[in-house]
Write a protein that holds these residues in place. Structure first.
Motif, PDB file in Angstrom:
ATOM      1  N   ASP A 135     -32.796  -8.387  56.983  1.00  0.00           N
ATOM      2  CA  ASP A 135     -31.355  -8.653  57.057  1.00  0.00           C
ATOM      3  C   ASP A 135     -31.137 -10.164  57.050  1.00  0.00           C
ATOM      4  OD1 ASP A 135     -28.677  -8.888  57.655  1.00  0.00           O
ATOM      5  OD2 ASP A 135     -28.709  -7.494  59.345  1.00  0.00           O
ATOM      6  N   SER A 176     -27.869 -11.471  56.605  1.00  0.00           N
ATOM      7  CA  SER A 176     -26.422 -11.652  56.738  1.00  0.00           C
ATOM      8  C   SER A 176     -26.137 -12.686  57.825  1.00  0.00           C
ATOM      9  CB  SER A 176     -25.753 -10.321  57.082  1.00  0.00           C
ATOM     10  OG  SER A 176     -26.235  -9.843  58.332  1.00  0.00           O
ATOM     11  N   THR A 192     -25.999  -0.069  49.985  1.00  0.00           N
ATOM     12  CA  THR A 192     -24.880  -0.115  50.919  1.00  0.00           C
ATOM     13  C   THR A 192     -24.659  -1.492  51.514  1.00  0.00           C
ATOM     14  OG1 THR A 192     -26.389   0.609  52.678  1.00  0.00           O
ATOM     15  CG2 THR A 192     -25.122   2.311  51.536  1.00  0.00           C
ATOM     16  N   ASN A 193     -25.613  -2.410  51.319  1.00  0.00           N
ATOM     17  CA  ASN A 193     -25.473  -3.751  51.880  1.00  0.00           C
ATOM     18  C   ASN A 193     -26.343  -4.709  51.077  1.00  0.00           C
ATOM     19  OD1 ASN A 193     -25.355  -6.111  53.401  1.00  0.00           O
ATOM     20  ND2 ASN A 193     -25.403  -5.040  55.359  1.00  0.00           N
ATOM     21  N   SER A 194     -25.714  -5.564  50.279  1.00  0.00           N
ATOM     22  CA  SER A 194     -26.454  -6.456  49.397  1.00  0.00           C
ATOM     23  C   SER A 194     -27.161  -7.570  50.139  1.00  0.00           C
ATOM     24  CB  SER A 194     -25.498  -7.066  48.358  1.00  0.00           C
ATOM     25  OG  SER A 194     -24.479  -7.822  49.006  1.00  0.00           O
ATOM     26  N   GLN A 195     -26.911  -7.704  51.441  1.00  0.00           N
ATOM     27  CA  GLN A 195     -27.565  -8.747  52.231  1.00  0.00           C
ATOM     28  C   GLN A 195     -28.692  -8.189  53.098  1.00  0.00           C
ATOM     29  OE1 GLN A 195     -23.935 -10.579  54.036  1.00  0.00           O
ATOM     30  NE2 GLN A 195     -24.634 -12.419  52.977  1.00  0.00           N
TER      31      GLN A 195
END
Length: 462
Positions: free
Chosen positions: A348, A350, A321-324
């Motif tokens: 994380d 990002s 759901t979040n590549s970062q």
């Protein structure tokens, strides 16, 4: 008065009739084009016949159908070829398929015979044999020129979910005195770190060079410590090792540079996209966010006595759901425990990161799906899951699989160890960037395996 008007009406009618005739003659002027091309190609319904067995064990064949239009065909106008980059599934019947072909400027499409030079008119209602490449010709509207296209329908020759092992040449150096092994894949190089005669020796080979193993001759004056092999990691283009209280890194396994001196670190254990992790002498975790130069204590949500101390492996993968955001999981054992220990952390990186901490992975209370404490327990990431094997009761264990971050572990038949492998309690497993799983054993066995579909690529398989 009526006699004077009638000739006038007839004259006007004749003028209109002549104008109409002139317009019809103009409409019948045709333009015949001398250029053409195939502009679109697709397949109709495709039958698939898969061999299976009935509940009673008898052989049977299951027929299914595929929607051919879902498989896009690429038209290479420069090389006059047409093909599907995404191959059809294994066992697709391409000997009896309908095709839809469109052409430019109304060109007429022909199909060349498989057995002679004769051609026939293409028809969208006639079944075509695509078991081998076919030649389509499109004739220009003026009948003076044509273009030939080579049409190839690619079909996978392997079942995608079959895991296939192949035995490689035996390791050329004597590992019989090795007390521990660890394989590490970095780019196109495969490294093997081994505890031999109380020192860590490093070997390496190019994955493109038919496994011609070499001993890595280090530029460090003193040999690597015997326990150093356990913490060798590949990260951001470097190979990292902790020995004699020094954090070292190298691009080739021979030329090492000292990153820092760390008296409190005991073993490098894991890495995320942006961080390195180590087990400290105080039996807690430390992190480096500057490529190993400085280290600080990590926050744990449970007792540090639950951290693994032996057979430590890790997995790292971005969230779907979040590549970062990476999910890092450390798995290992503690002496005397029946089951393995697992910890995880969300990292994380990002623009507006949320700090993460290490969380102990609670196991199920009934212990049905807990991961056993096994000799040489090794956990590695594969196809979005975590797989684990070990040595138990004189043989290799089954392959265990976790799809929920280490909470449950179940034996799986989707993956298996190679037939013919000789069980050995000193072994190592790693995965390279081409999705090959490497198994190396103390007796010199070298095996390589891969899930078929992870080796497939979108390409022109001509």
């Amino acid at each position: 008065m009526k006699k004077k008007i009638m000739p006038l009406v007839l004259l006007m009618a004749m003028a209109l009739l002549m104008a109409s005739c002139l317009k019809d003659d103009n409409d019948n002027d045709y333009t015949y084009y001398n250029d053409t091309a195939i502009t679109a190609f697709s397949l109709g319904t495709i039958n698939q016949y898969v061999s299976s067995k009935t509940a009673s064990g008898n052989d049977t064949t299951i027929k299914t159908t595929l929607v051919g239009s879902k498989y896009r065909f690429f038209i290479d106008q420069q090389n006059d070829s047409i093909y599907n980059p995404d191959s059809l599934p294994c066992f697709s019947d391409v000997k009896h398929v309908l095709a839809t072909v469109s052409s430019k400027n109304g060109g007429v499409v022909f199909l060349k015979s498989l057995t002679s030079d004769s051609v026939t008119y293409y028809s969208s209602s006639d079944s075509i044999d695509f078991s081998e490449p076919r030649e389509f010709r499109v004739l220009s509207q003026d009948g003076k020129s044509y273009r030939s296209y080579r049409v190839k329908v690619n079909v996978h020759q392997q079942e995608g979910d079959d895991f296939v092992w192949s035995k490689q040449a035996d390791f050329p150096f004597d590992l019989s005195q090795a007390n521990g092994l660890k394989a590490i894949a970095k780019g196109d190089t495969l490294f093997l770190a081994a505890d031999i005669q109380n020192y860590t020796t490093l070997f390496y080979t190019s994955l493109k060079d038919s496994l011609k193993w070499r001993v890595a001759n280090s530029n460090i004056n003193t040999p690597f410590e015997k326990e150093a092999y356990k913490g060798v990691l590949a990260w951001n283009g470097y190979l990292y090792i902790l020995t004699d209280r020094m954090v070292l890194r190298s691009t080739d396994g021979e030329h090492w540079e000292q990153v820092s001196t760390q008296t409190s670190l005991q073993q490098l254990v894991a890495a995320s996209t942006t961080e390195l992790y180590a087990l400290s002498a105080e039996k807690t975790l430390k992190v480096s966010k500057d490529a190993g130069k400085t280290w600080t204590a990590e926050e744990l949500d449970d007792d540090s006595l639950l951290l693994p101390t032996d057979n430590i492996s890790y997995t790292c993968s971005p969230l779907k759901t979040n590549s970062q955001v990476d999910r890092v999981m450390i798995v290992g054992t503690r002496s005397g425990d029946t089951y393995a220990k697992a910890w995880s952390k969300m990292v994380d990186y990002s623009d507006y990161p949320v700090p993460g901490k290490w969380s102990y992975v609670d196991v199920a209370s009934d212990q049905t799906y807990n991961l056993r404490n096994m000799t040489g327990l090794t956990v590695f990431p594969y196809d979005g899951k975590a797989l684990a094997i070990g040595y138990l009761n004189g043989t290799f264990s089954s392959v265990y699989q976790s799809s929920d971050g280490g909470i449950t572990w179940k034996t799986t038949t989707d993956y298996c160890l190679p037939t013919g492998v000789v069980p050995n309690e000193v072994f190592t497993v790693t995965v390279d960037r081409n999705n090959y799983v490497w198994l190396l054993c103390k007796d010199g066995q070298v095996w390589r395996g891969r899930l078929n579909r992870l080796g497939w690529a979108d390409s022109n398989l001509q």
